[in-house]
Design a protein around this motif. Structure first.
Motif, mmCIF file in Angstrom:
data_model
loop_
_atom_site.group_PDB
_atom_site.id
_atom_site.type_symbol
_atom_site.label_atom_id
_atom_site.label_comp_id
_atom_site.label_asym_id
_atom_site.label_seq_id
_atom_site.Cartn_x
_atom_site.Cartn_y
_atom_site.Cartn_z
ATOM 1 N N LEU A 116 0.990 -1.086 -0.003
ATOM 2 C CA LEU A 116 0.742 -0.423 -0.002
ATOM 3 C C LEU A 116 0.358 1.385 0.145
ATOM 4 N N LYS A 117 0.419 2.172 -0.893
ATOM 5 C CA LYS A 117 0.985 3.338 -0.491
ATOM 6 C C LYS A 117 1.368 4.369 0.838
ATOM 7 N N SER A 118 2.265 4.602 1.421
ATOM 8 C CA SER A 118 1.655 5.516 2.704
ATOM 9 C C SER A 118 3.716 5.352 2.538
ATOM 10 N N LYS A 119 3.406 6.054 4.400
ATOM 11 C CA LYS A 119 5.367 5.819 4.951
ATOM 12 C C LYS A 119 5.539 5.354 5.897
ATOM 13 N N PRO A 120 6.775 5.245 5.948
ATOM 14 C CA PRO A 120 7.072 4.180 7.567
ATOM 15 C C PRO A 120 6.997 5.205 8.324
ATOM 16 N N PRO A 121 7.500 4.390 9.501
ATOM 17 C CA PRO A 121 7.299 5.540 10.473
ATOM 18 C C PRO A 121 8.317 6.829 10.901
ATOM 19 N N PRO A 122 8.756 7.651 11.916
ATOM 20 C CA PRO A 122 9.628 8.993 11.680
ATOM 21 C C PRO A 122 10.771 7.593 11.916
ATOM 22 N N TYR A 123 10.725 6.983 12.500
ATOM 23 C CA TYR A 123 11.838 6.705 13.560
ATOM 24 C C TYR A 123 13.068 5.721 12.118
ATOM 25 N N SER A 124 11.648 5.942 11.163
ATOM 26 C CA SER A 124 12.261 4.493 9.461
ATOM 27 C C SER A 124 14.100 5.171 9.450
ATOM 28 N N PRO A 125 15.118 4.662 9.057
ATOM 29 C CA PRO A 125 15.979 5.586 7.840
ATOM 30 C C PRO A 125 15.644 5.418 6.453
ATOM 31 N N ARG A 161 12.156 6.899 6.478
ATOM 32 C CA ARG A 161 11.013 8.074 6.349
ATOM 33 C C ARG A 161 10.867 8.261 5.163
ATOM 34 N N ASN A 162 11.626 9.415 4.684
ATOM 35 C CA ASN A 162 11.226 10.337 3.240
ATOM 36 C C ASN A 162 11.600 9.404 2.460
ATOM 37 N N GLU A 163 11.672 8.261 2.120
ATOM 38 C CA GLU A 163 12.000 7.408 0.648
ATOM 39 C C GLU A 163 11.294 6.066 0.655
ATOM 40 N N PRO A 164 10.013 6.181 1.058
ATOM 41 C CA PRO A 164 8.736 5.445 0.985
ATOM 42 C C PRO A 164 9.179 3.609 0.141
ATOM 43 N N ARG A 165 8.940 2.569 0.541
ATOM 44 C CA ARG A 165 9.190 1.615 -0.118
ATOM 45 C C ARG A 165 8.146 0.581 0.244
ATOM 46 N N PRO A 166 7.923 -0.212 -1.098
ATOM 47 C CA PRO A 166 7.190 -1.306 -1.081
ATOM 48 C C PRO A 166 7.226 -2.448 0.186
ATOM 49 N N GLY A 167 6.060 -2.297 1.058
ATOM 50 C CA GLY A 167 6.516 -3.331 1.818
ATOM 51 C C GLY A 167 6.706 -2.091 2.978
ATOM 52 N N ASP A 168 6.714 -1.347 3.306
ATOM 53 C CA ASP A 168 6.452 -0.466 4.341
ATOM 54 C C ASP A 168 4.557 -0.421 4.863
ATOM 55 N N ASN A 169 4.436 -0.439 4.326
ATOM 56 C CA ASN A 169 2.624 -1.281 4.498
ATOM 57 C C ASN A 169 1.997 -1.811 3.698
ATOM 58 N N ILE A 170 1.111 -2.825 4.589
ATOM 59 C CA ILE A 170 1.028 -3.525 3.519
ATOM 60 C C ILE A 170 -0.782 -3.962 3.988
ATOM 61 N N GLY A 171 -1.607 -4.285 3.168
ATOM 62 C CA GLY A 171 -3.140 -4.478 3.423
ATOM 63 C C GLY A 171 -2.939 -6.319 2.715
ATOM 64 N N VAL A 172 -3.575 -6.588 3.732
ATOM 65 C CA VAL A 172 -3.742 -8.721 3.408
ATOM 66 C C VAL A 172 -5.147 -8.838 3.254
ATOM 67 N N ARG A 173 -5.420 -10.015 2.061
ATOM 68 C CA ARG A 173 -5.845 -10.333 1.611
ATOM 69 C C ARG A 173 -6.342 -11.660 2.467
ATOM 70 N N ILE A 174 -7.360 -12.474 3.407
ATOM 71 C CA ILE A 174 -7.736 -13.556 3.868
ATOM 72 C C ILE A 174 -8.368 -14.099 3.628
ATOM 73 N N ALA A 175 -8.412 -15.632 3.261
ATOM 74 C CA ALA A 175 -9.284 -16.287 2.000
ATOM 75 C C ALA A 175 -9.556 -17.447 2.872
ATOM 76 N N ASP A 176 -11.026 -18.101 3.421
ATOM 77 C CA ASP A 176 -10.938 -19.433 4.082
ATOM 78 C C ASP A 176 -11.360 -20.248 2.386
ATOM 79 N N THR A 177 -10.592 -21.026 2.852
ATOM 80 C CA THR A 177 -10.611 -21.662 1.576
ATOM 81 C C THR A 177 -11.427 -22.794 0.919
ATOM 82 N N ARG A 178 -11.939 -22.972 2.404
ATOM 83 C CA ARG A 178 -13.264 -24.288 2.800
ATOM 84 C C ARG A 178 -14.221 -22.873 2.238
#
Length: 303
Positions: free
Chosen positions: A162-171, A173-190
């Motif tokens: 997800l497009k977002s910023k890492p925390p203020p203490y992150s090295p 912080r001003n260079e967001p990367r994919p993986g700083d913030n995620i959404g999760v799809r949870i599927a019940d396989t049954r």
């Protein structure tokens, strides 16, 4: 799939300890109709026996006490929590890990970016190595890739950047990367039923649209009602979108984005200043008219 909302507020909870906005003052004095809320976290289970914790808020101990299923009491020291999934490295989603230090090694699933921030910027994982320790399970972000979680047989998990910023203490912080913030799809396989969980959502990016369209239930960012909410209250110079949160109102806001979707729609991670916390507010009525729910502590969803 069983989902329990452990906490539904944004950082600081509701009421926030030092805040005297209309909402916080009103819920303390009983002059508005609103529920107090702890900081955002959910628990998910396939069988109501083993649970997966999504985020570990500073209010974790109170949340555990309010939900007895997390303490099955099968031995002198016990828990039903099999693993923790961190959607980012923010303080209000990770500090609760320290409250679990008396137990066995923590099984933590997060992206390499989150692990780096919790090792370098905020050395939480290093601190925990002096107590229970942490077993890190990396979450990959390849499109469509699932990741397994022990104790969650029957459930499938897919992480989405997800497009977002890492925390203020992150090295970074001003260079967001994919993986700083995620959404999760949870599927019940049954049953084939799908929950999409994204408490930090700054933009409806193109790759998210198919996920939102297919889901049976959405638990999405409910932090702010307007983009300038904190500015108008005089408590911050930052806009909602600057902080990585899509406001509910206005052009391109959450209400507009959710309008045509078939899923059950639930807002979570609600800031103490958001007028939707007042159950008699016009903003809350607008959500109800759009068939959008507001999460509360103790809410349960069955899929």
């Amino acid at each position: 799939m069983h989902v329990r909302v452990l906490g539904s507020a944004a950082g600081g909870g509701f009421p926030q300890w030092n805040c005297n906005c209309r909402n916080c003052d009103g819920v303390r004095k009983g002059t508005i109709r609103a529920r107090p809320r702890t900081q955002s976290s959910i628990a998910v289970s396939a069988d109501r026996g083993d649970w997966i914790l999504f985020n570990a808020s500073p209010d974790l101990l109170a949340q555990f006490r309010a939900f007895g299923e997390l303490q099955p009491a099968r031995s002198v020291r016990d828990t039903a929590v099999r693993a923790i999934v961190l959607i980012d490295a923010q303080i209000d989603h990770t500090t609760g890990l320290l409250m679990l230090r008396e137990g066995p090694r923590l099984q933590v699933h997060c992206t390499p970016q989150v692990r780096e921030d919790l090792t370098r910027g905020n050395p939480l994982f290093g601190i925990l190595e002096h107590f229970c320790g942490v077993d890190w399970h990396p979450i990959a972000l390849e499109p469509g890739a699932t990741f397994p979680i022990a104790g969650a047989q029957g459930l499938s998990f897919t992480a989405v950047p997800l497009k977002s910023k890492p925390p203020p203490y992150s090295p970074h912080r001003n260079e967001p990367r994919p993986g700083d913030n995620i959404g999760v799809r949870i599927a019940d396989t049954r049953t084939g039923r799908v929950l999409f969980y994204a408490p930090g959502l700054g933009e409806i990016e193109p790759h998210l649209r198919p996920l939102l369209a297919e889901a049976d239930c959405l638990m999405l960012d409910g932090t702010f009602w307007t983009d300038d909410e904190l500015i108008r209250l005089g408590v911050s110079a930052k806009r909602s979108r600057d902080m990585g949160h899509l406001p509910q109102s206005g052009p391109g806001g959450m209400l507009e984005a959710l309008q045509s979707l078939r899923a059950r729609k639930i807002l979570i991670h609600i800031n103490n200043t958001n007028p939707i916390l007042d159950e008699d507010s016009a903003q809350r009525a607008a959500l109800e008219a759009a068939a959008i729910e507001v999460a509360y502590d103790g809410m349960e969803v069955e899929l």
